[in-house]
Structures are given as C-alpha cells and as structure tokens.
Scaffold this active site. Structure first.
Site, PDB file in Angstrom:
ATOM      1  N   LYS A  95      40.497   1.957 -16.100  1.00 30.98           N
ATOM      2  CA  LYS A  95      40.271   3.405 -16.038  1.00 30.98           C
ATOM      3  C   LYS A  95      38.964   3.782 -16.751  1.00 30.98           C
ATOM      4  O   LYS A  95      38.160   4.559 -16.219  1.00 30.98           O
ATOM      5  CB  LYS A  95      41.437   4.144 -16.719  1.00 30.98           C
ATOM      6  CG  LYS A  95      41.164   5.610 -16.991  1.00 30.98           C
ATOM      7  CD  LYS A  95      42.313   6.308 -17.669  1.00 30.98           C
ATOM      8  CE  LYS A  95      42.382   6.208 -19.170  1.00 30.98           C
ATOM      9  NZ  LYS A  95      41.472   7.094 -19.915  1.00 30.98           N
ATOM     10  N   ASN A  96      38.769   3.239 -17.953  1.00 31.10           N
ATOM     11  CA  ASN A  96      37.643   3.690 -18.762  1.00 31.10           C
ATOM     12  C   ASN A  96      36.297   3.125 -18.311  1.00 31.10           C
ATOM     13  O   ASN A  96      35.259   3.454 -18.879  1.00 31.10           O
ATOM     14  CB  ASN A  96      37.902   3.403 -20.244  1.00 31.10           C
ATOM     15  CG  ASN A  96      38.958   4.353 -20.793  1.00 31.10           C
ATOM     16  OD1 ASN A  96      39.351   5.320 -20.115  1.00 31.10           O
ATOM     17  ND2 ASN A  96      39.431   4.090 -22.003  1.00 31.10           N
TER      18      ASN A  96
ATOM     19  N   CYS B 274      41.767  18.237 -28.590  1.00 30.67           N
ATOM     20  CA  CYS B 274      42.344  17.009 -28.041  1.00 30.67           C
ATOM     21  C   CYS B 274      43.473  16.564 -28.946  1.00 30.67           C
ATOM     22  O   CYS B 274      43.421  16.761 -30.162  1.00 30.67           O
ATOM     23  CB  CYS B 274      41.242  15.955 -27.997  1.00 30.67           C
ATOM     24  SG  CYS B 274      41.845  14.338 -27.580  1.00 30.67           S
TER      25      CYS B 274
ATOM     26  N   ARG C 295      37.260  15.055 -32.028  1.00 32.06           N
ATOM     27  CA  ARG C 295      36.387  14.484 -30.998  1.00 32.06           C
ATOM     28  C   ARG C 295      35.157  15.342 -30.670  1.00 32.06           C
ATOM     29  O   ARG C 295      35.040  15.893 -29.569  1.00 32.06           O
ATOM     30  CB  ARG C 295      37.195  14.176 -29.734  1.00 32.06           C
ATOM     31  CG  ARG C 295      38.352  13.248 -30.023  1.00 32.06           C
ATOM     32  CD  ARG C 295      39.129  12.864 -28.799  1.00 32.06           C
ATOM     33  NE  ARG C 295      38.458  11.867 -27.974  1.00 32.06           N
ATOM     34  CZ  ARG C 295      38.928  11.428 -26.817  1.00 32.06           C
ATOM     35  NH1 ARG C 295      40.045  11.909 -26.343  1.00 32.06           N
ATOM     36  NH2 ARG C 295      38.280  10.514 -26.130  1.00 32.06           N
TER      37      ARG C 295
ATOM     38  N   ASP D  59      42.933   2.056 -28.521  1.00 29.60           N
ATOM     39  CA  ASP D  59      43.773   2.331 -27.348  1.00 29.60           C
ATOM     40  C   ASP D  59      44.976   1.386 -27.249  1.00 29.60           C
ATOM     41  O   ASP D  59      45.789   1.521 -26.335  1.00 29.60           O
ATOM     42  CB  ASP D  59      42.934   2.256 -26.057  1.00 29.60           C
ATOM     43  CG  ASP D  59      41.964   3.433 -25.939  1.00 29.60           C
ATOM     44  OD1 ASP D  59      42.108   4.399 -26.703  1.00 29.60           O
ATOM     45  OD2 ASP D  59      41.063   3.365 -25.085  1.00 29.60           O
TER      46      ASP D  59
ATOM     47  N   ARG E 237      48.115   9.298 -15.934  1.00 26.92           N
ATOM     48  CA  ARG E 237      46.659   9.386 -16.100  1.00 26.92           C
ATOM     49  C   ARG E 237      46.041   8.010 -16.224  1.00 26.92           C
ATOM     50  O   ARG E 237      44.886   7.819 -15.845  1.00 26.92           O
ATOM     51  CB  ARG E 237      46.316  10.172 -17.375  1.00 26.92           C
ATOM     52  CG  ARG E 237      46.683  11.626 -17.301  1.00 26.92           C
ATOM     53  CD  ARG E 237      46.208  12.350 -18.516  1.00 26.92           C
ATOM     54  NE  ARG E 237      44.739  12.334 -18.565  1.00 26.92           N
ATOM     55  CZ  ARG E 237      44.014  12.993 -19.443  1.00 26.92           C
ATOM     56  NH1 ARG E 237      44.605  13.740 -20.343  1.00 26.92           N
ATOM     57  NH2 ARG E 237      42.707  12.928 -19.422  1.00 26.92           N
TER      58      ARG E 237
END
Ligand code: EPZ
Length: 429
Positions: free
Chosen positions: A22-23, A126, A131, A316, A408
C-alpha cells in the site's frame, strides 16, 4: 457498517499470498502527475485507500483504467492500473479529500513541479499523532517555492520553476522524502536530500521515477542525489510486496502456532523482524517463494524492541507485535519512537484480557495465559489488525467493529486467514 467476527483457537496452516505494498502503491500513483504520458502500475493492491486516491487523482485530471482479469488469472495477483495525467485540470486538492487520506498531501510536490503552482489542504488531525508537514514545506522552500498558509491550505508557487538545492532533513520522514524527491525530478539543476528516508517503498518510488526518465543516485541510502530533467515520460512498474502485510501475517501465525508460507514476501525487506521473531521462539525462514513462518508447541518468549525508521523495526508493526506479546511467557518492552500517540490499541487489547502498562513512549506487556473474546474497535489500520491477531487466539468470539480501517490496508484479510484455517467472517451491514 461491516464487522469482523473471529472465533479464536485455530492454528494457521497453508499459504498466504502477499499483496503489493500500500505505502508504495499510493506514492507511485501520485507520481503519475509528473508526466503527460501513461504510467502503468502492476501488482496494485485492491484497497480502500487506493480507491480513494483514484478519486483524488481524478479530480486533478488523471485518467485511470484497470486491466480486466485474464481468464484463469489468479485472484492473488494485484490490479494493473494505467494512469495518464495528460492535462492537469485542477491544481487544488480540497480538504474533504485530503482529510480522508493523509498521503494525498503528497500531490503537492508533483503538482508544484509540473504546474508551478498548487493549493493543497493541510491534512489535519490524525489518530496516531499530530503529524505535521513542516519538513515537506521546508523542502519546497529550499527548492525555491513560495509557500503561504491560508485558511487551512498550503498555497505553493514557483513561477519560474523549482531549482535544485541541498536539503538536510532534521528528522527522517517518509512522506517528506517522497514529496520533495518527486518535485526535485523536474527542478533545474541538482538536489541533494540528506537524512532521506530509506524505507523500501521510497526506493521503489525512486526506481519507478528513474524508469520515467528521472536521474536519481543513492536509491536505498539516506543521501539522494537528483539531477532535474525537462520532462518525465511513461513507464511500467511493478509494486514491491507489502512488508507490513508480511510481518502482520507472520505474527498471526506466531500467535496461533502452525506453519504458513507467505508467498511473494521478500525476506530482505524485514531484516529487523527476523531476530525479534527468533527471540520470541518463532521460526522464520526465507524460501524460494517467500518466507515460511512456523511455531510448534513451545510458549512465546518476551522481547524488547523499539520502533525506528527503516532499517529499524517499523512503527507499522508495533501494534501487531504488542498483540503477539500479550501471550508471551513474561514481560516485553516496546518503545514507540516515531509517533507520539500510537498506543490506541492498548485499551482495546485490554478488553480481550491483555495486561499492558504505558509509561510515555514505552509499553510494558505483561504476558497472560489466555485472552477472551469481546467486542472491540480501533481507530487506525494497524491497531485494528492487532485486534485480529489477538482475536485469533482469544477464547470464544471477538467482534471487530469499524472494519473500514482494515479495508484501507489489508486486502481480503478474512479470506487470506480463513483459507489457512482461521474461523473468521465478515458480518455485513
Ligand atoms: C508514512 O507516513 C506511512 N504512510 C505510515 O504508514 C508510516 O507509519 C510512517 O511513514 C512511518 O514509517 C504511508 O507511507 C502512506 P513520516 P508519513 O513523515 O510519511 C514526523 C500505515 O499504517 N514529521 O515518516 O506520514 C511525524 O510526525 C501508515 O500504513 C514531522 O515532524 O510518516 C512522525 O513523528 C500510518 N514533520 C515522523 O516524522 C513532517 O513534516 C515520521 O513521519 C513530517 C513528519
């Protein structure tokens, strides 16, 4: 709203196909804004964030098509997207889109470089921390852009184009590296980015930019040297496998016991995870196809680690490791150094019977003998999946609410785990 129901207690056995990252997929899609030719991306994961970014890019004028599946094609292959930003029709990224997905702030660099002006909403609050985007803005100012903040928007302009500069990031930022690197590919002259993020997803985007005609040296290191070019052209690029999805399933197998091959995973992207899993008593072995994970019998052992920029242990995977350690034979210590508020899962894990004490950025996880199913919910993607990992061994039923967080970033999670023996189902509506 969909929920996930897990009935704990089943070991995982079999194989799980790892999706594209995803990233990496998100910034790669954004890179399509840099050229008027078509960027083809293969192995794009089918995720809610990808769909959302498609909408955001469409707003700027990017045409997108998805290849239909070939007869007999494996459902595990990601999508092939063709993105063409022939004409940028709108250089504004509005609040209602940017606030839904932070990474969409990264359109700023490409739009500024190509159109010489842009207006992008500040991403706003967030769940995992404040952030800020100061490092992004510092980078653009160094490249000669005029930056104004007005009504929650960043107004960036460079009427004569951007000019290469020597930029030293005071802190490692994945997003600022992506954003400024993309902009610098079209700046006049040479840009040096020092203390750049070395995350494999940054290297993947840099490799794609090179295929598009960019001149970038030092890919994969903390110093990137970018010589600006007049224009970028079309290219075809395959998204690298998702190391966070890989690590997550590795921990799921570690939690339940059993043996699973993570097909398509790349061991070289997870050097920081192997020693931790070994310490915990979990076998992880690189195979021809990916990574094999196994735990048979013995109780999990506690570990001590802290999150760090790549190649350190990823933030993560912090929530997932914490879930795993709730069942270890002793106390584990996990320190979160990247985000100041990324412990939202602690309260939810506690609902399942976990025993975690927080002291600032450090969590002490006191291993327990068993967890018990309950209703839980989480406010971010990785926190949600940590609850899935805990639910896989919790006695009875665990119901995870707000599944849209999982959607997501995890493609077909209930199918992937279900195929390995987990009792997991999606309750729709
Ligand atoms: C990326 O976010 C990832 N997102 C995150 O993954 C990941 O957790 C994070 O990098 C760290 O690895 C994507 O790739 C889409 P950062 P990003 O800029 O780029 C501070 C997930 O679950 N900072 O590297 O937003 C910041 O507050 C997500 O998939 C500044 O101070 O993260 C943080 O403390 C969540 N000023 C640290 O740097 C800035 O201008 C690292 O943030 C920018 C960042």
């Amino acid at each position: 709203m969909d929920r996930i129901k897990i009935t704990g207690g089943e070991r995982l056995n079999g194989s799980i196909a790892i999706s594209g990252a995803k990233n990496a997929a998100l910034p790669l899609m954004i890179a399509s804004l840099l050229s008027d030719e078509t960027l083809t991306l293969r192995n794009v994961p089918r995720l809610a964030d990808v769909a959302m970014l498609t909408r955001i890019l469409g707003n700027h004028g990017v045409d997108m098509s998805v290849d239909g599946k070939r007869a007999g094609a494996n459902g595990d292959d990601g999508d092939t997207l063709h993105l063409t930003a022939r004409t940028i029709v709108d250089t504004t990224a509005p609040y209602d889109l940017v606030s839904r997905m932070r990474a969409s702030f990264w359109v700023l660099g490409p739009l500024l470089a190509r159109c010489r002006e842009t207006k992008v909403s500040l991403p706003g609050g967030c769940a995992i921390g404040t952030r800020p985007v100061d490092l992004h803005l510092m980078g653009f100012e160094k490249l000669g852009a005029n930056i104004q903040l007005e009504d929650g928007y960043v107004l960036a302009s460079a009427p004569d184009g951007l000019t290469g500069a020597h930029i030293v990031f005071p802190k490692v930022s994945v997003g600022a590296t992506h954003n400024v690197m993309m902009a610098a590919t079209l700046a006049k002259g040479e840009t040096i980015l020092e203390n750049a993020a070395r995350e494999p997803e940054v290297a993947d985007v840099a490799a794609c930019l090179v295929k598009m005609g960019a001149d970038i040296e030092g890919i994969g290191t903390s110093t990137l040297r970018i010589r600006g070019v007049e224009r970028l052209h079309g290219a075809c690029h395959k998204v690298l496998p998702d190391r966070i999805e890989t690590g997550t399933y590795a921990m799921a197998v570690a939690m339940t016991g059993g043996e699973v091959e993570l097909v398509g995973a790349r061991a070289d992207l997870l050097d920081s995870l192997f020693p931790i899993m070994a310490q915990a008593g979990v076998e992880m072995t690189a195979t021809n196809q990916g990574i094999k994970v196994a735990r048979n019998g013995a109780r999990l052992q506690p570990v001590t680690t802290e999150t760090e920029p790549y190649p350190g242990f990823p933030t993560d995977l912090q929530a997932q490791l914490m879930a795993l350690m709730t069942m270890a034979d002793g106390d584990s210590e996990i320190t979160e150094t990247i985000f100041e508020n990324r412990f939202m899962h602690v309260q939810e894990l506690a609902r399942l019977g976990a025993d975690v004490t927080l002291d600032g950025d450090r969590a002490t996880v006191h291993g327990v003998d068993s967890l018990k199913g309950a209703q839980v919910m989480a406010t971010d993607l990785r926190a949600s999946v940590s609850l899935v990992i805990a639910g896989l061994v919790a006695e009875g039923d665990t119901i995870i609410n707000r599944v849209y967080h999982l959607d997501r970033g995890f493609e077909r999670i209930e199918k992937k785990l279900g195929a390995c023996g987990a009792r997991i189902e999606r309750l729709t509506g």
